[in-house]
Design a protein around this motif. Sequence first.
Motif, PDB file in Angstrom:
ATOM      1  N   GLY A 114       0.794  -1.212   0.000  1.00 21.75           N
ATOM      2  CA  GLY A 114       0.000   0.000   0.000  1.00 21.75           C
ATOM      3  C   GLY A 114       0.829   1.266   0.000  1.00 21.75           C
ATOM      4  O   GLY A 114       1.781   1.403  -0.778  1.00 21.75           O
ATOM      5  N   PRO A 115       0.496   2.229   0.866  1.00 21.63           N
ATOM      6  CA  PRO A 115       1.211   3.510   0.888  1.00 21.63           C
ATOM      7  C   PRO A 115       2.678   3.403   1.297  1.00 21.63           C
ATOM      8  O   PRO A 115       3.426   4.379   1.178  1.00 21.63           O
ATOM      9  N   LEU A 116       3.095   2.228   1.765  1.00 15.03           N
ATOM     10  CA  LEU A 116       4.502   2.058   2.150  1.00 15.03           C
ATOM     11  C   LEU A 116       5.388   1.736   0.956  1.00 15.03           C
ATOM     12  O   LEU A 116       6.615   1.818   1.066  1.00 15.03           O
ATOM     13  N   GLU A 117       4.788   1.364  -0.181  1.00  7.26           N
ATOM     14  CA  GLU A 117       5.563   0.947  -1.342  1.00  7.26           C
ATOM     15  C   GLU A 117       6.572   2.009  -1.769  1.00  7.26           C
ATOM     16  O   GLU A 117       7.729   1.715  -2.067  1.00  7.26           O
ATOM     17  N   ARG A 118       6.149   3.264  -1.813  1.00  6.85           N
ATOM     18  CA  ARG A 118       7.028   4.326  -2.302  1.00  6.85           C
ATOM     19  C   ARG A 118       8.232   4.518  -1.394  1.00  6.85           C
ATOM     20  O   ARG A 118       9.331   4.826  -1.862  1.00  6.85           O
ATOM     21  N   TYR A 119       8.046   4.298  -0.097  1.00  7.82           N
ATOM     22  CA  TYR A 119       9.163   4.482   0.837  1.00  7.82           C
ATOM     23  C   TYR A 119      10.077   3.252   0.851  1.00  7.82           C
ATOM     24  O   TYR A 119      11.279   3.374   1.078  1.00  7.82           O
ATOM     25  N   LEU A 120       9.519   2.081   0.611  1.00  9.25           N
ATOM     26  CA  LEU A 120      10.340   0.885   0.495  1.00  9.25           C
ATOM     27  C   LEU A 120      11.220   0.958  -0.743  1.00  9.25           C
ATOM     28  O   LEU A 120      12.337   0.432  -0.758  1.00  9.25           O
ATOM     29  N   ALA A 121      10.727   1.614  -1.786  1.00 14.28           N
ATOM     30  CA  ALA A 121      11.498   1.730  -3.026  1.00 14.28           C
ATOM     31  C   ALA A 121      12.489   2.887  -2.993  1.00 14.28           C
ATOM     32  O   ALA A 121      13.373   2.962  -3.848  1.00 14.28           O
ATOM     33  N   ASP A 122      12.353   3.781  -2.024  1.00 10.49           N
ATOM     34  CA  ASP A 122      13.222   4.964  -1.941  1.00 10.49           C
ATOM     35  C   ASP A 122      14.499   4.609  -1.184  1.00 10.49           C
ATOM     36  O   ASP A 122      14.459   4.342   0.013  1.00 10.49           O
ATOM     37  N   PRO A 123      15.663   4.610  -1.847  1.00 16.74           N
ATOM     38  CA  PRO A 123      16.909   4.220  -1.159  1.00 16.74           C
ATOM     39  C   PRO A 123      17.354   5.202  -0.085  1.00 16.74           C
ATOM     40  O   PRO A 123      18.161   4.847   0.773  1.00 16.74           O
ATOM     41  N   VAL A 125      15.422   6.432   2.220  1.00 16.95           N
ATOM     42  CA  VAL A 125      14.658   6.163   3.442  1.00 16.95           C
ATOM     43  C   VAL A 125      15.272   4.951   4.142  1.00 16.95           C
ATOM     44  O   VAL A 125      15.414   3.883   3.547  1.00 16.95           O
ATOM     45  N   THR A 126      15.641   5.114   5.395  1.00 13.32           N
ATOM     46  CA  THR A 126      16.280   4.031   6.145  1.00 13.32           C
ATOM     47  C   THR A 126      15.350   3.354   7.133  1.00 13.32           C
ATOM     48  O   THR A 126      15.625   2.234   7.561  1.00 13.32           O
ATOM     49  N   GLU A 127      14.269   4.021   7.514  1.00 14.69           N
ATOM     50  CA  GLU A 127      13.331   3.411   8.465  1.00 14.69           C
ATOM     51  C   GLU A 127      11.928   3.955   8.209  1.00 14.69           C
ATOM     52  O   GLU A 127      11.750   5.117   7.863  1.00 14.69           O
ATOM     53  N   ILE A 128      10.935   3.076   8.368  1.00 11.96           N
ATOM     54  CA  ILE A 128       9.530   3.456   8.208  1.00 11.96           C
ATOM     55  C   ILE A 128       8.799   3.125   9.507  1.00 11.96           C
ATOM     56  O   ILE A 128       8.903   2.004   9.998  1.00 11.96           O
ATOM     57  N   MET A 129       8.087   4.106  10.052  1.00 11.30           N
ATOM     58  CA  MET A 129       7.402   3.932  11.323  1.00 11.30           C
ATOM     59  C   MET A 129       5.930   4.286  11.168  1.00 11.30           C
ATOM     60  O   MET A 129       5.590   5.441  10.900  1.00 11.30           O
ATOM     61  N   VAL A 130       5.059   3.296  11.299  1.00 10.99           N
ATOM     62  CA  VAL A 130       3.611   3.510  11.200  1.00 10.99           C
ATOM     63  C   VAL A 130       3.050   3.491  12.619  1.00 10.99           C
ATOM     64  O   VAL A 130       2.946   2.437  13.245  1.00 10.99           O
ATOM     65  N   ASN A 131       2.715   4.672  13.125  1.00 10.96           N
ATOM     66  CA  ASN A 131       2.190   4.778  14.485  1.00 10.96           C
ATOM     67  C   ASN A 131       0.713   4.402  14.544  1.00 10.96           C
ATOM     68  O   ASN A 131       0.270   3.710  15.446  1.00 10.96           O
ATOM     69  N   THR A 132      -0.055   4.920  13.582  1.00 11.31           N
ATOM     70  CA  THR A 132      -1.463   4.572  13.408  1.00 11.31           C
ATOM     71  C   THR A 132      -1.733   4.588  11.910  1.00 11.31           C
ATOM     72  O   THR A 132      -0.852   4.919  11.117  1.00 11.31           O
ATOM     73  N   ALA A 133      -2.952   4.263  11.516  1.00 11.80           N
ATOM     74  CA  ALA A 133      -3.286   4.288  10.091  1.00 11.80           C
ATOM     75  C   ALA A 133      -3.105   5.678   9.495  1.00 11.80           C
ATOM     76  O   ALA A 133      -2.797   5.822   8.311  1.00 11.80           O
ATOM     77  N   ASP A 134      -3.272   6.718  10.314  1.00 21.89           N
ATOM     78  CA  ASP A 134      -3.172   8.101   9.842  1.00 21.89           C
ATOM     79  C   ASP A 134      -1.799   8.722  10.068  1.00 21.89           C
ATOM     80  O   ASP A 134      -1.582   9.868   9.684  1.00 21.89           O
ATOM     81  N   SER A 135      -0.887   8.010  10.686  1.00 23.35           N
ATOM     82  CA  SER A 135       0.383   8.611  11.088  1.00 23.35           C
ATOM     83  C   SER A 135       1.546   7.729  10.650  1.00 23.35           C
ATOM     84  O   SER A 135       1.797   6.680  11.245  1.00 23.35           O
ATOM     85  N   SER A 149       1.385  10.373   3.602  1.00 20.29           N
ATOM     86  CA  SER A 149       0.741   9.095   3.279  1.00 20.29           C
ATOM     87  C   SER A 149      -0.043   8.568   4.476  1.00 20.29           C
ATOM     88  O   SER A 149       0.260   8.889   5.622  1.00 20.29           O
ATOM     89  N   ARG A 150      -1.037   7.748   4.187  1.00 19.82           N
ATOM     90  CA  ARG A 150      -1.832   7.146   5.253  1.00 19.82           C
ATOM     91  C   ARG A 150      -2.536   5.910   4.726  1.00 19.82           C
ATOM     92  O   ARG A 150      -2.669   5.708   3.511  1.00 19.82           O
ATOM     93  N   PHE A 151      -2.973   5.071   5.631  1.00 16.57           N
ATOM     94  CA  PHE A 151      -3.840   3.940   5.302  1.00 16.57           C
ATOM     95  C   PHE A 151      -5.292   4.392   5.441  1.00 16.57           C
ATOM     96  O   PHE A 151      -5.593   5.338   6.175  1.00 16.57           O
ATOM     97  N   PHE A 152      -6.200   3.715   4.731  1.00 17.46           N
ATOM     98  CA  PHE A 152      -7.607   4.087   4.808  1.00 17.46           C
ATOM     99  C   PHE A 152      -8.176   3.865   6.202  1.00 17.46           C
ATOM    100  O   PHE A 152      -8.980   4.643   6.700  1.00 17.46           O
ATOM    101  N   SER A 153      -7.741   2.769   6.827  1.00 11.62           N
ATOM    102  CA  SER A 153      -8.324   2.396   8.109  1.00 11.62           C
ATOM    103  C   SER A 153      -7.371   1.446   8.825  1.00 11.62           C
ATOM    104  O   SER A 153      -6.354   1.011   8.269  1.00 11.62           O
ATOM    105  N   ASP A 154      -7.707   1.126  10.060  1.00 12.12           N
ATOM    106  CA  ASP A 154      -6.926   0.144  10.800  1.00 12.12           C
ATOM    107  C   ASP A 154      -6.956  -1.220  10.111  1.00 12.12           C
ATOM    108  O   ASP A 154      -5.973  -1.954  10.113  1.00 12.12           O
ATOM    109  N   GLU A 155      -8.093  -1.529   9.501  1.00 11.68           N
ATOM    110  CA  GLU A 155      -8.214  -2.802   8.791  1.00 11.68           C
ATOM    111  C   GLU A 155      -7.285  -2.848   7.583  1.00 11.68           C
ATOM    112  O   GLU A 155      -6.675  -3.880   7.275  1.00 11.68           O
TER     113      GLU A 155
END
Length: 477
Positions: A114-123, A125-135, A149-155
Amino acid sequence: MKLGERLKQVEVEEASSSTRPQLVSNDPAAWGRAHAPAGPRSVDALDDLKQRTQQALFARLGSRLYDSSLDADALHTMVMDELEELMAEEEIPLTVEERQRIVAEISQDVLGYGPLERYLADPSVTEIMVNTADSIYIERDGKIVPTPSRFFSDEHLRRAIERIVSQVGRRIDESSPMVDARLADGSRVNAIIPPLSVDGPMLTIRKFSRKALSTDDLVAIGTLTPDTVEFLSACVNGRLNVLVSGGTGAGKTTLLNVLSSFIPEDERIVTIEDSVELRMHQEHLVRLESRPPNIEGKGQVAIRDLVRNSLRMRPDRIIVGEVRGGEALDMLQAMNTGHDGSLSTLHANSPRDALSRLETMVLMAGMDLPVRAIREQIASAIDLVVHMSRLRDGTRRVTHVSEVGYMEGEVISLSDIYLFDYGAGIDDRGRFIGTMKPTGLRPAFSDKLEQLGIALPAGVFGVDDAVALLEEMRNYR
């Protein structure tokens, strides 16, 4: 209500609102401006459409999305077929660009992260931290910054987590709400869900660098100096036992990779890690990885078990990715019984703290040993402590290279061979301009290195500068 009818209803509602601009074209940008979100949980019409189509796709495919018998191509074909069928079922007034965007984003969500794809592909970026779906936060250039970026929901976030852990044969649910895993590229993943996480599912990904940094890279970015590289290379070739310490994200594993590159090709190396991160170029290499317990709490193979087993594998070098428990005792015993040249890392705030933590971890092995006996074991086994720090400017530097000496009363002696020069100040960009400086002390093990035919010039230890200073003082007198 069909999806197309719902979309038309949204258009009518938005057009009738006096506080919203009306949509006057088929331009996607104009659509986005006309349906700008009113708050962190609001979505525009395209996002609403995407979310509903995605939910329908998940409902249709269900557990088939996590079927391990399907390869990547078969799964992609199945998802795209179902998605095209869903889009065709509804009369959705979309432009070609909007349709392509929705299909691409949904396939990313379903087949990827999902929204993490762009950061996984970005060299960068060294760490990705998802605190909540909106953060969602990322670390770039040593600095932690928020993202739009954000997820639609917790699900939605929960599905991404389940996809990650299912690919490595793990599971996460209410009975096992916490998991450590790694992606196919070696990136480390930690996920935790309710009831342990109060605000919803949380995810942390420490990315695995696509390019292993070399000594030249570390010298170029200021982590090491040429003198310290020459010194550390001599220590590894001289089969000294080296401990790399530092805080979380300080670069311990990166430095351990560089140190291991100095090991000669003709030696048998056994690496032991929680998750495989070391990149070794030597051919005579055996890699071992620990295993967590299964859902029934059985089948665990701890680092300590692997350290003990490695002693029966005829290793020339034992490299433990990180020492964090009772395996410290087995590692010290290995170092003291003929397995010289071992390397490892541990979390600590300074070289002195590293020795104290090592002492504590030996006690965690459950052996009722007197403290003095443990300290004597540490003083006899460890030759050198290399400490790394992540400074305020976000850079990662080696700040201490310290020799571990013998016991002096009840304390292990520790002598700094190199120290970081904090007094050099900072530049216009707020970055420290200091480097590692020799203290002028010559380590006691330098005689051992010379006996092995490894000669180090006096200038590596700053002795030349000290002699020049003494000469200046004599002339002044």
